[in-house]
Motif scaffolding. Structure first.
Motif, PDB file in Angstrom:
ATOM      1  N   UNK A 164       0.831  -1.207   0.000  1.00 26.19           N
ATOM      2  CA  UNK A 164       0.000   0.000   0.000  1.00 26.19           C
ATOM      3  C   UNK A 164       0.861   1.251   0.000  1.00 26.19           C
ATOM      4  N   UNK A 165       0.352   2.316  -0.643  1.00 25.63           N
ATOM      5  CA  UNK A 165       1.080   3.585  -0.647  1.00 25.63           C
ATOM      6  C   UNK A 165       1.189   4.163   0.751  1.00 25.63           C
ATOM      7  N   UNK A 166       0.199   3.872   1.597  1.00 28.26           N
ATOM      8  CA  UNK A 166       0.202   4.418   2.954  1.00 28.26           C
ATOM      9  C   UNK A 166       0.613   3.370   3.988  1.00 28.26           C
ATOM     10  N   UNK A 167       1.314   2.325   3.536  1.00 25.46           N
ATOM     11  CA  UNK A 167       1.723   1.254   4.444  1.00 25.46           C
ATOM     12  C   UNK A 167       2.585   1.803   5.578  1.00 25.46           C
ATOM     13  N   UNK A 168       2.385   1.246   6.760  1.00 28.49           N
ATOM     14  CA  UNK A 168       3.191   1.622   7.927  1.00 28.49           C
ATOM     15  C   UNK A 168       4.309   0.601   8.066  1.00 28.49           C
ATOM     16  N   UNK A 169       5.534   1.056   8.020  1.00 30.15           N
ATOM     17  CA  UNK A 169       6.682   0.146   8.073  1.00 30.15           C
ATOM     18  C   UNK A 169       7.395   0.170   9.411  1.00 30.15           C
ATOM     19  N   UNK A 170       7.048   1.132  10.265  1.00 30.05           N
ATOM     20  CA  UNK A 170       7.715   1.235  11.559  1.00 30.05           C
ATOM     21  C   UNK A 170       7.368   0.047  12.449  1.00 30.05           C
ATOM     22  N   UNK A 171       8.321  -0.355  13.289  1.00 28.72           N
ATOM     23  CA  UNK A 171       8.064  -1.421  14.252  1.00 28.72           C
ATOM     24  C   UNK A 171       7.207  -0.915  15.406  1.00 28.72           C
ATOM     25  N   UNK A 172       7.190   0.396  15.587  1.00 28.06           N
ATOM     26  CA  UNK A 172       6.571   0.987  16.780  1.00 28.06           C
ATOM     27  C   UNK A 172       6.470   2.481  16.537  1.00 28.06           C
ATOM     28  N   UNK A 173       5.341   3.086  16.907  1.00 26.49           N
ATOM     29  CA  UNK A 173       5.278   4.548  16.806  1.00 26.49           C
ATOM     30  C   UNK A 173       4.373   5.107  17.892  1.00 26.49           C
ATOM     31  N   UNK A 174       4.757   6.276  18.396  1.00 30.51           N
ATOM     32  CA  UNK A 174       3.945   7.009  19.367  1.00 30.51           C
ATOM     33  C   UNK A 174       3.047   7.987  18.622  1.00 30.51           C
ATOM     34  N   UNK A 175       1.906   8.306  19.198  1.00 30.74           N
ATOM     35  CA  UNK A 175       0.990   9.246  18.547  1.00 30.74           C
ATOM     36  C   UNK A 175       0.233  10.040  19.607  1.00 30.74           C
ATOM     37  N   UNK A 176      -0.733  10.842  19.173  1.00 34.88           N
ATOM     38  CA  UNK A 176      -1.497  11.722  20.076  1.00 34.88           C
ATOM     39  C   UNK A 176      -0.549  12.596  20.894  1.00 34.88           C
ATOM     40  N   UNK A 177       0.468  13.107  20.231  1.00 37.00           N
ATOM     41  CA  UNK A 177       1.500  13.872  20.929  1.00 37.00           C
ATOM     42  C   UNK A 177       1.052  15.273  21.314  1.00 37.00           C
ATOM     43  N   UNK A 178      -0.137  15.665  20.881  1.00 34.15           N
ATOM     44  CA  UNK A 178      -0.719  16.928  21.360  1.00 34.15           C
ATOM     45  C   UNK A 178      -1.374  16.754  22.728  1.00 34.15           C
TER      46      UNK A 178
END
Length: 307
Positions: A164-178
């Motif tokens: 996919x063009x929007x594939x996630x390749x990271x092993x781990x990610x943080x979000x909601x950093x606001x």
């Protein structure tokens, strides 16, 4: 006559999990709309109004709309969305929250299913507030990692389809950093804290499972030891077949695996820390789709229908 159960949104991630838990049960009548009628509003309304219990696996606005369509017909609701989790008219669907919570759920017409991160955080914090060991204005920090199924079908596809063009390749990610995650209001309300917590969620490259971490400085609490924290949690959840409290005081903490309870509807609470250090590390381990979503919905359903 067996109670009629309708899952509105049965083809989403949580809905599919609930179906898998209920489809072979003989004590209920599991209603399902034919695929060709799923977008017919009249058919959907009919199913909602004929159900004894409707489990809503929908976006917030759609969940509110479903309640408006059938609440006057006496339909009882379990809402897995965020829409009603802080509404005092709705019973919060965490049966272990207090001595009377299971009874409130059993008697309610409206039950809001907790969020997955919220379940772990509230499980760790609320008993300490209730026991008077944690001030309501304690500066709570919550760090958590979840399996990617918590992100729904789009994230599952992004994680599992590398083409996919929007594939996630990271092993781990943080979000909601606001620091504006949608679970914060329900954590504050049902844990009983008045100061907004610093909440940092993350997603790992594993399908199901979750760790929720709440570290504490004892000099900012009314607890004198790791053992006292453990005792308060152990007393609160004593006798529970779903929540188990594990003490690691004076021992080297193991490596906690977020997939430890994947595929189950249970939760473990770990009380970590060296006695005398002045610090405690609390960790909740659960399946984000088990006790954190569909498993909790079925637990609440069983309370409501007397199962």
């Amino acid at each position: 006559m067996a109670p009629k159960i309708f899952i509105d949104g049965e083809h989403g991630t949580t809905g599919l999990q609930i179906v898998s838990r209920l489809q072979d049960r003989s004590d209920i009548d599991l209603m399902s709309m034919p695929a060709e009628q799923r977008r017919d509003p009249e058919v959907r309304t009919k199913f909602l109004r004929e159900a004894d219990v409707a489990i809503l696996c929908l976006p917030d606005d759609a969940a509110r709309g479903a309640v408006a369509l059938a609440s006057d017909a006496g339909t009882r609701f379990i809402d897995a969305s965020t829409a009603h989790r802080t509404d005092p008219a709705w019973a919060f669907g965490f049966a272990e929250l207090s001595d009377g919570q299971a009874a409130r759920i059993a008697a309610a017409q409206f039950v809001s299913n907790p969020g997955c991160y919220s379940t772990g955080a509230i499980a760790l914090i609320a008993p300490l507030i209730a026991a008077g060991l944690l001030p309501t204005d304690y500066p709570v920090t919550i760090n958590a990692v979840s399996g990617y199924t918590g992100g729904g079908k789009q994230m599952i596809a992004q994680m599992e389809d590398a083409s996919r063009d929007d594939a996630i390749t990271a092993a781990y990610f943080a979000y909601a950093l606001t620091l504006a995650h949608k679970h914060v209001p329900e954590i504050m309300r049902h844990a009983g804290i008045t100061r907004r917590p610093v909440f940092t969620p993350a997603v790992g490259r594993f399908a199901q499972g979750m760790l929720v971490n709440v570290p504490l400085h004892l000099d900012l609490t009314d607890a004198s030891s790791v053992a006292e924290i453990h005792a308060a949690l152990d007393i609160h959840y004593g006798g529970s077949e779903i929540v188990n409290v594990v003490s690691l005081a004076d021992g080297a903490p193991p490596r906690l695996d977020p997939e430890e309870l994947a595929g189950t509807d249970r939760m473990k609470l770990y009380v970590c820390g060296l006695e005398g250090s002045g610090q405690v590390n609390l960790v909740a381990s659960l399946d984000n789709l088990g006790k954190g979503a569909s498993g909790a919905a079925v637990q609440n359903l069983d309370l409501m229908i007397g199962g």
